[in-house]
Enzyme design. Structure first.
Site, PDB file in Angstrom:
ATOM      1  N   ARG A  90       0.849  -1.210   0.000  1.00 25.87           N
ATOM      2  CA  ARG A  90       0.000   0.000   0.000  1.00 25.87           C
ATOM      3  C   ARG A  90       0.876   1.249   0.000  1.00 25.87           C
ATOM      4  O   ARG A  90       0.626   2.212  -0.721  1.00 25.87           O
ATOM      5  CB  ARG A  90      -0.951  -0.005   1.215  1.00 25.87           C
ATOM      6  CG  ARG A  90      -2.004  -1.109   1.150  1.00 25.87           C
ATOM      7  CD  ARG A  90      -3.091  -0.899   2.197  1.00 25.87           C
ATOM      8  NE  ARG A  90      -2.612  -1.016   3.574  1.00 25.87           N
ATOM      9  CZ  ARG A  90      -2.542  -2.134   4.279  1.00 25.87           C
ATOM     10  NH1 ARG A  90      -2.938  -3.275   3.744  1.00 25.87           N
ATOM     11  NH2 ARG A  90      -2.106  -2.130   5.530  1.00 25.87           N
TER      12      ARG A  90
ATOM     13  N   LYS B 296     -12.889  14.407   3.282  1.00 27.11           N
ATOM     14  CA  LYS B 296     -13.924  13.842   2.411  1.00 27.11           C
ATOM     15  C   LYS B 296     -14.819  12.890   3.185  1.00 27.11           C
ATOM     16  O   LYS B 296     -14.336  12.118   4.018  1.00 27.11           O
ATOM     17  CB  LYS B 296     -13.277  13.094   1.256  1.00 27.11           C
ATOM     18  CG  LYS B 296     -14.251  12.790   0.141  1.00 27.11           C
ATOM     19  CD  LYS B 296     -13.855  11.576  -0.647  1.00 27.11           C
ATOM     20  CE  LYS B 296     -14.331  10.316   0.035  1.00 27.11           C
ATOM     21  NZ  LYS B 296     -14.135   9.117  -0.780  1.00 27.11           N
TER      22      LYS B 296
ATOM     23  N   GLU C  40     -19.621  14.371  -0.522  1.00 25.21           N
ATOM     24  CA  GLU C  40     -19.733  13.367  -1.584  1.00 25.21           C
ATOM     25  C   GLU C  40     -20.987  12.507  -1.441  1.00 25.21           C
ATOM     26  O   GLU C  40     -20.975  11.480  -0.751  1.00 25.21           O
ATOM     27  CB  GLU C  40     -18.488  12.455  -1.587  1.00 25.21           C
ATOM     28  CG  GLU C  40     -18.522  11.405  -2.694  1.00 25.21           C
ATOM     29  CD  GLU C  40     -17.304  10.473  -2.701  1.00 25.21           C
ATOM     30  OE1 GLU C  40     -16.443  10.603  -1.826  1.00 25.21           O
ATOM     31  OE2 GLU C  40     -17.231   9.624  -3.597  1.00 25.21           O
TER      32      GLU C  40
ATOM     33  N   LYS D  13     -18.685  16.616  -4.481  1.00 29.65           N
ATOM     34  CA  LYS D  13     -18.207  15.473  -5.269  1.00 29.65           C
ATOM     35  C   LYS D  13     -19.402  14.557  -5.559  1.00 29.65           C
ATOM     36  O   LYS D  13     -19.679  13.614  -4.807  1.00 29.65           O
ATOM     37  CB  LYS D  13     -17.107  14.722  -4.501  1.00 29.65           C
ATOM     38  CG  LYS D  13     -16.623  13.458  -5.217  1.00 29.65           C
ATOM     39  CD  LYS D  13     -15.331  12.918  -4.629  1.00 29.65           C
ATOM     40  CE  LYS D  13     -14.972  11.560  -5.217  1.00 29.65           C
ATOM     41  NZ  LYS D  13     -13.642  11.100  -4.874  1.00 29.65           N
TER      42      LYS D  13
HETATM   43  C1  5MM Z   1     -16.928   6.473  -4.983  1.00 28.89           C
HETATM   44  O1  5MM Z   1     -15.621   6.240  -4.596  1.00 28.89           O
HETATM   45  C2  5MM Z   1     -14.772   7.374  -4.511  1.00 28.89           C
HETATM   46  C3  5MM Z   1     -14.309   7.810  -5.878  1.00 28.89           C
HETATM   47  O2  5MM Z   1     -13.696   6.711  -6.515  1.00 28.89           O
HETATM   48  P1  5MM Z   1     -14.188   6.241  -7.952  1.00 28.89           P
HETATM   49  O3  5MM Z   1     -13.815   7.356  -8.887  1.00 28.89           O
HETATM   50  O4  5MM Z   1     -13.426   4.975  -8.181  1.00 28.89           O
HETATM   51  O5  5MM Z   1     -15.674   6.024  -7.893  1.00 28.89           O
HETATM   52  C4  5MM Z   1     -13.565   7.005  -3.640  1.00 28.89           C
HETATM   53  O6  5MM Z   1     -12.905   8.184  -3.212  1.00 28.89           O
HETATM   54  C5  5MM Z   1     -14.005   6.195  -2.450  1.00 28.89           C
HETATM   55  O7  5MM Z   1     -14.746   7.002  -1.588  1.00 28.89           O
HETATM   56  C6  5MM Z   1     -12.745   5.648  -1.768  1.00 28.89           C
HETATM   57  O8  5MM Z   1     -12.147   4.725  -2.649  1.00 28.89           O
HETATM   58  C7  5MM Z   1     -13.033   4.991  -0.443  1.00 28.89           C
HETATM   59  O9  5MM Z   1     -13.957   3.959  -0.648  1.00 28.89           O
HETATM   60  P2  5MM Z   1     -14.217   2.901   0.521  1.00 28.89           P
HETATM   61  O10 5MM Z   1     -15.277   1.996  -0.086  1.00 28.89           O
HETATM   62  O11 5MM Z   1     -12.944   2.175   0.734  1.00 28.89           O
HETATM   63  O12 5MM Z   1     -14.686   3.641   1.690  1.00 28.89           O
END
Ligand code: 5MM
Length: 343
Positions: free
Chosen positions: A47, A137, A178, A220
């Site tokens: 990671r 966020k 978001e 977002k």
């Molecule tokens: C919707 O997911 C967010 C934007 O990513 P995509 O462009 O791939 O849709 C992304 O920032 C998301 O919030 C993070 O990956 C965290 O997701 P999790 O499911 O791990 O909380």
């Protein structure tokens, strides 16, 4: 510096013409899913190496103004020993942090979910700020069906988003709000429009109730788009997605909001770029329309990397290309032909 000036400076750095955000804030289970596609396990070193690769991409700051990080990354260092948030800053990229703690089923609302993480948030923000985060966020998730999301889910998630945003602003941290209406399902673009309109109306009512300063936040949203299982015949054209998304934003998002940065939500990288581009060809709008993509920016470089240090430079080139094409889309200057070729 006053809190208002601090927030304004951060918004100005995040919302710049032709620049967007890189969402690299995958939680443990999500990054494990992404790594599985290239056959590597998710351990702390992989990671760290992946996020180091992303942030050390030469020239990334030309197209990316901010990066959303996961808590673990804030405390990690690059191969050269630089704290990763500092590495972002050295590229002219503002570090931010995902602060929600994920979603759980919403009580008395079968099929709906609610995002958690408000307890102790002010305390956590103070710590993240010391580690270099200047924005935050929080993602609310809405499942679509003929009956979902319920009124209860729309109201409860709006209230949590607004509460989070108010706490961030008090702490001098710019909130990214978001609300994600999921692409999963076989719904039409008309149903996506209907749900997105209801969700955004409620979110902005709640932000007003909680006295959130609209000039000091970033939205977002998801795009208005047919469900991913709706079948080829039901999929809308790029122009339809652009028109319906801008139509819903015009109905619901006050002009005081400085920036709208879309999530990609499962669209292919090319689709996400083309849809953003088409929106930016629709004439002058009150807000800048840009990107805050996770998968649509990271998938191609991840496939190039495969967990091998020897592939890092190629992966960075691939990332830079996607960032550049999305930057073109911010100006409505993207052409499909730009996908060919390396650079
Ligand atoms: C919707 O997911 C967010 C934007 O990513 P995509 O462009 O791939 O849709 C992304 O920032 C998301 O919030 C993070 O990956 C965290 O997701 P999790 O499911 O791990 O909380």
């Amino acid at each position: 510096m006053s809190t208002a000036s601090e927030l304004q400076n951060t918004v100005d750095a995040m919302v710049q013409p032709g620049k967007g955000l890189l969402a690299a804030d995958e939680s443990g289970p999500t990054i494990a899913k992404r790594f599985k596609t290239i056959g590597i396990e998710s351990n702390e070193e992989y990671r760290r190496a992946w996020r180091d690769l992303l942030l050390s991409t030469p020239g990334l700051g030309e197209f990316v103004s901010g990066v959303i990080l996961y808590e673990e990354t804030l405390g990690q260092r690059s191969d050269k020993g630089t704290p990763l948030p500092e590495l972002a800053v050295s590229q002219g990229i503002v570090p931010g942090i995902k602060v929600d703690l994920g979603k759980i089923p919403l009580a008395h609302a079968p099929g709906d979910e609610i995002t958690q993480g408000l307890d102790g948030l002010a305390g956590r923000l103070a710590g993240y700020k010391k580690q270099g985060a200047r924005f935050a966020k929080w993602r609310a998730v809405y499942n679509i069906s003929p009956t979902l999301p319920s009124r209860l889910a729309i109201e409860a998630n709006a209230d949590a988003l607004a509460c989070y945003a108010a706490i961030c602003q008090e702490a001098g941290i710019v909130p990214i709000v978001e609300p994600e209406v999921l692409m999963d399902g076989n719904h039409t673009i008309a149903r996506s429009f209907e749900v997105t309109e209801a969700v955004l109306h409620e979110v902005f009512h709640a932000l007003h109730r909680h006295k959130v300063v609209l000039e000091h936040m970033v939205l977002k949203p998801s795009m208005v788009i047919a469900g991913s299982e709706a079948g080829a015949g039901a999929q809308a054209t790029v122009e339809d997605v652009a028109r319906q998304t801008v139509r819903v934003l015009k109905r619901t998002v006050p002009a005081a909001v400085p920036g709208v940065v879309f999530l990609s939500g499962g669209q292919t990288p090319e689709q996400a770029t083309a849809n953003l581009d088409a929106m930016n060809r629709l004439g002058v709008l009150p807000w800048g329309l840009s990107f805050s993509y996770g998968r649509a920016l990271q998938e191609p470089p991840l496939q190039a990397w495969k967990g091998l240090a020897a592939n890092a430079a190629v992966a960075q080139k691939v990332l830079l290309k996607r960032a550049r094409l999305n930057s073109e889309a911010c100006f409505g200057r993207y052409e499909v032909g730009m996908e060919r070729g390396e650079g």
